[in-house]
Scaffold this active site. Sequence first.
Site: not given
Ligand code: PRP
Ligand code: ADE
Length: 181
Positions: A72, A109
């Site tokens: 994202r 998370e």
């Molecule tokens: O602060 P944190 O606990 O590290 O979480 C934040 C990250 O989690 C999500 O990515 P995700 O790894 O779910 O990947 P995506 O963008 O591919 O959905 C979001 O886009 C951030 O990059």
């Molecule tokens: N709760 C949440 N919603 C969307 N993106 C996330 N990345 C980590 N935690 C998330």
Amino acid sequence: MLETASPTPVTAADLDRAESLIRSIPDFPQPGVTFRDIMPLLADARALRDCVRAMIAPFEGTFDVVAGVEARGFLLAGAAAMLADVGLIPLRKAGKLPKPAAAESYDLEYGTATIEATEEVRPGLRVLLMDDVLATGGTLAAADRLVRALGGEVVGTTALMELTALGGRAHVPEAHVLFRV
Ligand SMILES: O=P(O)(O)OC[C@H]1O[C@H](OP(=O)(O)OP(=O)(O)O)[C@H](O)[C@@H]1O
Ligand SMILES: Nc1ncnc2[nH]cnc12
């Protein structure tokens, strides 16, 4: 003139409007997690533009590239790079880059992950880190370590939203965020 130097600044009302387009989905991707879905915001031209402008405004003129975290973060970083007329460096999940120059692992998370970067992160390059969500802070902290490991200079960190209950700010205390939930 850079787009971010537009005479019409992004207002609090503009950002309220954009924030209203973030959708909350309970129990995704696992029970107990409220997923903050930015797809409606991304699909709205005005909200996308207002958010990206506001995310990079404090750093205008200080960075050579925007680095976005897969997946994202890519969406916002690509738009920001175009607005600021700078290059884009994707920080990719492990195994996607044919020639990674460095890697960093971190906890999420909901799971664990590793991100990698290529040698385009060169010594002295001024990098603005960008992502959609600051949750536990593991991702942006790993991105910061990754850029620095290759000699890059992190001039700032900017995210669309901070999930305050998860305490990620402890890991990225200087992060600029638009929304706190
Ligand atoms: O602060 P944190 O606990 O590290 O979480 C934040 C990250 O989690 C999500 O990515 P995700 O790894 O779910 O990947 P995506 O963008 O591919 O959905 C979001 O886009 C951030 O990059
Ligand atoms: N709760 C949440 N919603 C969307 N993106 C996330 N990345 C980590 N935690 C998330």
